[in-house]
Every structure is written in C-alpha cells, then in structure tokens.
Design a protein around this motif. Structure first.
Motif, PDB file in Angstrom:
ATOM      1  N   ARG A 198       0.923  -1.204  -0.039  1.00  8.27           N
ATOM      2  CA  ARG A 198      -0.033   0.007  -0.085  1.00  8.27           C
ATOM      3  C   ARG A 198       0.787   1.312  -0.103  1.00  8.27           C
ATOM      4  NH1 ARG A 198      -2.534  -0.451   5.927  1.00  8.27           N
ATOM      5  NH2 ARG A 198      -0.560  -0.647   7.063  1.00  8.27           N
ATOM      6  N   PRO A 199       0.379   2.318  -0.488  1.00  8.26           N
ATOM      7  CA  PRO A 199       1.294   3.758  -0.441  1.00  8.26           C
ATOM      8  C   PRO A 199       1.504   4.020   0.915  1.00  8.26           C
ATOM      9  CG  PRO A 199      -0.951   3.735  -1.635  1.00  8.26           C
ATOM     10  CD  PRO A 199      -0.873   2.456  -1.017  1.00  8.26           C
ATOM     11  N   ALA A 200       2.547   4.688   0.805  1.00 14.28           N
ATOM     12  CA  ALA A 200       2.973   5.463   2.164  1.00 14.28           C
ATOM     13  C   ALA A 200       2.078   6.457   2.766  1.00 14.28           C
ATOM     14  CB  ALA A 200       4.524   5.854   1.928  1.00 14.28           C
ATOM     15  N   LYS A 201       1.804   6.359   3.891  1.00 18.26           N
ATOM     16  CA  LYS A 201       0.782   7.583   4.141  1.00 18.26           C
ATOM     17  C   LYS A 201       1.756   8.898   4.410  1.00 18.26           C
ATOM     18  CE  LYS A 201      -2.865   6.584   6.424  1.00 18.26           C
ATOM     19  NZ  LYS A 201      -4.175   7.087   6.108  1.00 18.26           N
ATOM     20  N   LEU A 202       3.083   8.771   4.626  1.00 19.65           N
ATOM     21  CA  LEU A 202       3.935  10.087   4.725  1.00 19.65           C
ATOM     22  C   LEU A 202       4.436  10.377   3.451  1.00 19.65           C
ATOM     23  CD1 LEU A 202       5.511  10.136   8.328  1.00 19.65           C
ATOM     24  CD2 LEU A 202       3.740  11.605   7.407  1.00 19.65           C
ATOM     25  N   THR A 203       4.084  11.232   2.598  1.00 21.70           N
ATOM     26  CA  THR A 203       4.827  11.833   1.560  1.00 21.70           C
ATOM     27  C   THR A 203       5.807  12.615   1.867  1.00 21.70           C
ATOM     28  OG1 THR A 203       3.241  13.858   1.648  1.00 21.70           O
ATOM     29  CG2 THR A 203       2.285  11.878   0.207  1.00 21.70           C
ATOM     30  N   GLU A 204       6.628  13.075   0.944  1.00 18.81           N
ATOM     31  CA  GLU A 204       7.880  13.874   1.163  1.00 18.81           C
ATOM     32  C   GLU A 204       7.361  15.135   1.829  1.00 18.81           C
ATOM     33  OE1 GLU A 204      11.198  13.166   1.378  1.00 18.81           O
ATOM     34  OE2 GLU A 204      10.159  11.070   0.735  1.00 18.81           O
ATOM     35  N   SER A 205       6.237  15.907   1.389  1.00 22.29           N
ATOM     36  CA  SER A 205       5.780  17.117   1.808  1.00 22.29           C
ATOM     37  C   SER A 205       5.403  16.947   3.542  1.00 22.29           C
ATOM     38  CB  SER A 205       4.760  17.749   0.894  1.00 22.29           C
ATOM     39  OG  SER A 205       3.530  17.150   1.043  1.00 22.29           O
TER      40      SER A 205
ATOM     41  N   LYS B  94       6.418  14.726   5.367  1.00 22.87           N
ATOM     42  CA  LYS B  94       7.556  14.483   6.273  1.00 22.87           C
ATOM     43  C   LYS B  94       8.005  15.634   6.589  1.00 22.87           C
ATOM     44  CE  LYS B  94       8.584  10.049   4.469  1.00 22.87           C
ATOM     45  NZ  LYS B  94       9.623   9.150   3.465  1.00 22.87           N
ATOM     46  N   ASP B  95       8.219  16.552   5.547  1.00 18.78           N
ATOM     47  CA  ASP B  95       8.798  18.167   6.122  1.00 18.78           C
ATOM     48  C   ASP B  95       8.110  18.688   6.977  1.00 18.78           C
ATOM     49  OD1 ASP B  95      10.799  17.472   4.154  1.00 18.78           O
ATOM     50  OD2 ASP B  95       9.935  18.675   2.435  1.00 18.78           O
ATOM     51  N   ILE B  96       6.839  18.678   6.871  1.00 21.96           N
ATOM     52  CA  ILE B  96       5.812  19.370   7.755  1.00 21.96           C
ATOM     53  C   ILE B  96       5.981  18.700   9.274  1.00 21.96           C
ATOM     54  CG2 ILE B  96       3.275  19.697   8.483  1.00 21.96           C
ATOM     55  CD1 ILE B  96       2.956  19.698   5.528  1.00 21.96           C
ATOM     56  N   ALA B  97       5.898  17.226   9.198  1.00 23.09           N
ATOM     57  CA  ALA B  97       6.124  16.624  10.402  1.00 23.09           C
ATOM     58  C   ALA B  97       7.450  17.067  11.150  1.00 23.09           C
ATOM     59  CB  ALA B  97       6.079  15.135  10.206  1.00 23.09           C
ATOM     60  N   ARG B  98       8.470  17.173  10.396  1.00 22.03           N
ATOM     61  CA  ARG B  98       9.831  17.626  10.958  1.00 22.03           C
ATOM     62  C   ARG B  98       9.656  18.771  11.743  1.00 22.03           C
ATOM     63  NH1 ARG B  98      12.271  14.553   6.724  1.00 22.03           N
ATOM     64  NH2 ARG B  98      12.139  16.352   5.326  1.00 22.03           N
ATOM     65  N   LYS B  99       9.057  19.812  10.781  1.00 19.65           N
ATOM     66  CA  LYS B  99       9.078  21.302  11.211  1.00 19.65           C
ATOM     67  C   LYS B  99       8.248  21.334  12.421  1.00 19.65           C
ATOM     68  CE  LYS B  99       9.796  23.104   6.874  1.00 19.65           C
ATOM     69  NZ  LYS B  99       9.202  23.830   5.730  1.00 19.65           N
ATOM     70  N   LEU B 100       7.024  20.847  12.692  1.00 21.72           N
ATOM     71  CA  LEU B 100       6.329  20.895  13.877  1.00 21.72           C
ATOM     72  C   LEU B 100       6.673  20.015  14.955  1.00 21.72           C
ATOM     73  CD1 LEU B 100       2.867  19.854  11.962  1.00 21.72           C
ATOM     74  CD2 LEU B 100       3.505  21.983  12.806  1.00 21.72           C
TER      75      LEU B 100
ATOM     76  N   GLU C  75      -3.154  14.924  13.945  1.00 24.59           N
ATOM     77  CA  GLU C  75      -4.437  15.377  13.268  1.00 24.59           C
ATOM     78  C   GLU C  75      -4.199  16.157  11.933  1.00 24.59           C
ATOM     79  OE1 GLU C  75      -7.980  18.170  14.574  1.00 24.59           O
ATOM     80  OE2 GLU C  75      -6.968  16.889  16.407  1.00 24.59           O
ATOM     81  N   THR C  76      -3.261  17.130  11.964  1.00 19.76           N
ATOM     82  CA  THR C  76      -2.835  17.816  11.093  1.00 19.76           C
ATOM     83  C   THR C  76      -2.615  17.187   9.778  1.00 19.76           C
ATOM     84  OG1 THR C  76      -2.004  19.661  12.463  1.00 19.76           O
ATOM     85  CG2 THR C  76      -1.243  19.542  10.404  1.00 19.76           C
ATOM     86  N   LEU C  77      -1.808  16.084   9.915  1.00 22.75           N
ATOM     87  CA  LEU C  77      -1.391  15.309   8.828  1.00 22.75           C
ATOM     88  C   LEU C  77      -2.144  14.032   8.411  1.00 22.75           C
ATOM     89  CD1 LEU C  77       2.459  15.200   9.429  1.00 22.75           C
ATOM     90  CD2 LEU C  77       1.370  16.677   8.021  1.00 22.75           C
ATOM     91  N   ASN C  78      -3.283  13.974   9.202  1.00 22.91           N
ATOM     92  CA  ASN C  78      -4.154  12.813   9.055  1.00 22.91           C
ATOM     93  C   ASN C  78      -3.215  11.392   8.914  1.00 22.91           C
ATOM     94  OD1 ASN C  78      -6.441  11.665   8.865  1.00 22.91           O
ATOM     95  ND2 ASN C  78      -6.515  11.734   6.564  1.00 22.91           N
ATOM     96  N   ILE C  79      -2.829  11.460  10.025  1.00 28.80           N
ATOM     97  CA  ILE C  79      -2.096   9.915  10.284  1.00 28.80           C
ATOM     98  C   ILE C  79      -1.984   9.490  11.644  1.00 28.80           C
ATOM     99  CG2 ILE C  79      -0.288  10.366   8.424  1.00 28.80           C
ATOM    100  CD1 ILE C  79       1.784  11.139  10.680  1.00 28.80           C
TER     101      ILE C  79
ATOM    102  N   LYS D 295      -0.483   7.776  15.325  1.00 30.06           N
ATOM    103  CA  LYS D 295       0.743   7.923  16.121  1.00 30.06           C
ATOM    104  C   LYS D 295       1.781   6.971  15.499  1.00 30.06           C
ATOM    105  CE  LYS D 295      -1.532  10.151  19.920  1.00 30.06           C
ATOM    106  NZ  LYS D 295      -1.858  10.186  21.652  1.00 30.06           N
ATOM    107  N   SER D 296       1.395   5.870  15.458  1.00 28.54           N
ATOM    108  CA  SER D 296       2.444   4.967  15.360  1.00 28.54           C
ATOM    109  C   SER D 296       3.179   5.065  13.999  1.00 28.54           C
ATOM    110  CB  SER D 296       1.802   3.529  15.101  1.00 28.54           C
ATOM    111  OG  SER D 296       0.815   3.211  14.114  1.00 28.54           O
ATOM    112  N   THR D 297       2.396   5.627  12.807  1.00 27.45           N
ATOM    113  CA  THR D 297       3.239   6.040  11.742  1.00 27.45           C
ATOM    114  C   THR D 297       4.213   7.238  11.926  1.00 27.45           C
ATOM    115  OG1 THR D 297       1.181   5.625  10.336  1.00 27.45           O
ATOM    116  CG2 THR D 297       2.696   7.131   9.364  1.00 27.45           C
ATOM    117  N   LEU D 298       3.812   8.232  12.679  1.00 30.70           N
ATOM    118  CA  LEU D 298       4.741   9.301  13.077  1.00 30.70           C
ATOM    119  C   LEU D 298       5.754   8.568  13.911  1.00 30.70           C
ATOM    120  CD1 LEU D 298       5.293  12.319  12.831  1.00 30.70           C
ATOM    121  CD2 LEU D 298       4.065  12.451  15.104  1.00 30.70           C
TER     122      LEU D 298
END
Length: 185
Positions: free
Chosen positions: A139-146, A148-154, A166-170, A172-175
């Motif tokens: 299945r496709p990855a939940k975290l796209t490159e964009s 991932k960038d947002i996750a790192r910054k936040l 909630e912001t990335l619609n993912i 906790k285990s994915t993050l």
C-alpha cells in the motif's frame, strides 16, 4: 458414522458445492470452516476431531480442503489413524481403509504440495521481475515527502504529537515510526 468437513478460504466463497457432495456421500454431520487452510488452528476442524469415535469416517470433497501441505495432511491422517478413524476424499477417490488408499493419499498429497510450491515460485519470480522494472508492491506510504517536511518542522517546534497526527491525518504509530528512522537533528 460419516462426518463431513468442508472449508472455504473467504466469506465471499460458497461452501454449497462441498456440502452438497458431502450430504450425497451420506455424511450425518458436516463441519465447515471459513478461513485459509494455511491457518494452524481451524475451529470447526477442531470440533470435528473432538467428536470422532473409533470406526468413524471423515469425508472431504478434496484433500486440499483438509490441509495445505503434505506434512499437515499426514499429521491429520495420523491423528485419525490413532483414533481408528478413516478418511475418504471424494474427488481424489481416496479411502484410507485400504493400503492402496493410503499410498494414493500420500502421492496426491505430494503432488498437491509440489503444485503449491510451483505457484509460490512463479509468484516470487513475478514479484522480482516487477521490482526489477521499478514497480513497488504494497500500500502507498501515508507520509509523502511534503508531509515528512511538515512533521519534522512541527516536531522541532514542540507541537504536541496528537496535533501533528491530526494535522497530517496519520496515526501516532506512523509518526513515531518515521521519527525513529529519521531522528530530529
């Protein structure tokens, strides 16, 4: 007493064909599992085993409904033999009450296992060929490159994990999985 056993792999399939054949063969009881034959424990097969008495005959439509490997089939037939229970397979015309039936059972079981191994090898070869052409399964990855960038910054800004998710619609285990494999600098 003749006791039937039927198995279908998914709820989308119908067991009618097997059950009708088992009834026509004179089975007084029929146990039906809806699950892959690869599963080690099948509830209805276990119930059937508990009710067996010496002199009973277990009837199946085909051997592959009872077990998925030669080892599995031999184990089940050995259990039946210890209980003084016979096995009858309608499609393969096998009856373990005779020495010839036991031999034929073992040959058919070996052929069935060989066929499954060929299918597995062809499937793996096809997957390898697809990967060599750059195709990726799953299945496709939940975290796209964009994302991932947002996750790192936040995360660097100390935004709460729940809010990032909630912001990335993912989930906790994915993050957390991403952060483990790409620790913040």
């Amino acid at each position: 007493m003749k006791i039937g056993y039927a198995r279908i792999s998914t709820a989308d399939q119908k067991a009618d064909l097997q059950q009708d054949a088992l009834k026509a063969a004179g089975c007084e009881k029929i146990f039906t599992d809806i699950m892959s034959g690869a599963k080690a424990t099948r509830p209805q097969l276990e119930r059937l085993k508990e009710q067996l008495r010496a002199g009973d005959t277990v009837v199946v439509w085909r051997l592959d409904r009872l077990g998925r490997s030669l080892g599995d089939l031999i184990s089940i037939v050995s259990f039946f033999k210890e209980k003084n229970v016979q096995l009858c397979s309608l499609q393969e015309n096998i009856d373990t009450s005779s020495a010839g039936g036991v031999l034929i059972f073992q040959v058919f079981g070996a052929i069935a296992e060989f066929e499954r191994n060929l299918i597995r090898e062809r499937t793996n070869a096809g997957l390898s060929a697809a990967r060599a052409r750059g195709k990726v399964g799953g299945r496709p990855a939940k975290l796209t490159e964009s994302k991932k960038d947002i996750a790192r910054k936040l995360y660097a800004e100390k935004v709460p994990i729940a809010q990032i998710c909630e912001t990335l619609n993912i989930g906790k285990s994915t993050l957390y999985r991403y952060l483990e494999s790409h620790p913040p600098k």
